[in-house]
Design a protein around this motif. Structure first.
Motif, short mmCIF file in Angstrom:
data_model
loop_
_atom_site.label_atom_id
_atom_site.label_comp_id
_atom_site.label_asym_id
_atom_site.label_seq_id
_atom_site.Cartn_x
_atom_site.Cartn_y
_atom_site.Cartn_z
N THR A 118 0.84 -1.20 0.00
CA THR A 118 0.00 0.00 0.00
C THR A 118 0.87 1.24 0.00
O THR A 118 1.86 1.32 0.74
N VAL A 144 -1.55 -0.58 -3.90
CA VAL A 144 -2.88 -0.17 -3.44
C VAL A 144 -2.81 1.30 -3.04
O VAL A 144 -1.87 1.73 -2.36
N HIS A 145 -3.80 2.07 -3.47
CA HIS A 145 -3.93 3.47 -3.05
C HIS A 145 -5.41 3.82 -3.03
O HIS A 145 -6.14 3.49 -3.96
N GLY A 160 -6.35 -1.10 2.15
CA GLY A 160 -4.94 -0.87 2.40
C GLY A 160 -4.47 -1.54 3.69
O GLY A 160 -5.27 -1.88 4.55
#
Length: 117
Positions: free
Chosen positions: A7, A54-55, A106
């Motif tokens: 993340t 991941v964002h 996240g």
């Protein structure tokens, strides 16, 4: 070899996806790369595997893992004037490839994943 997932922390200049995406698009060689710090290197992964990012609650794309390193890395802040030195274990990534967004919560650190491009 397994792919991994990590993340992007949403702090400082990394809060908005549009800003992060601009940075990622510039990570296209060993000279222009992204790193993330980790306590332990993923033993079941390595150079050539993929690292999905991941964002804001979505998988946004992936990088190719270049290497694991404990060499110092220098990063510039949003002002791009003073580089800060980061020590410790790092996973070095390059060649950003976006994918259609997939929901993902996240988390801290990294995880192995079955995601594929």
């Amino acid at each position: 070899m397994k792919n991994i997932l990590t993340t992007v922390p949403q702090r400082g200049g990394l809060k908005q996806w549009a800003d992060v995406e601009k940075i990622f698009q510039g990570c296209d060689s060993e000279e222009d790369f992204w790193t993330f710090s980790c306590r332990y290197f993923p033993k079941e992964s390595g150079p050539g595997a993929l690292c999905f990012m991941v964002h804001s609650g979505f998988v946004r794309g992936y990088f190719t893992i270049l290497e694991y390193s404990d060499d110092p890395v220098y990063r510039y802040g949003t002002d791009q004037t003073v580089a800060q030195e980061f020590l410790g274990n790092k996973v070095k990534l390059a060649v950003w490839r976006p994918v259609p967004q997939q929901p993902m919560t996240g988390f801290q650190g990294w995880r192995y994943t079955d995601l594929q491009p």
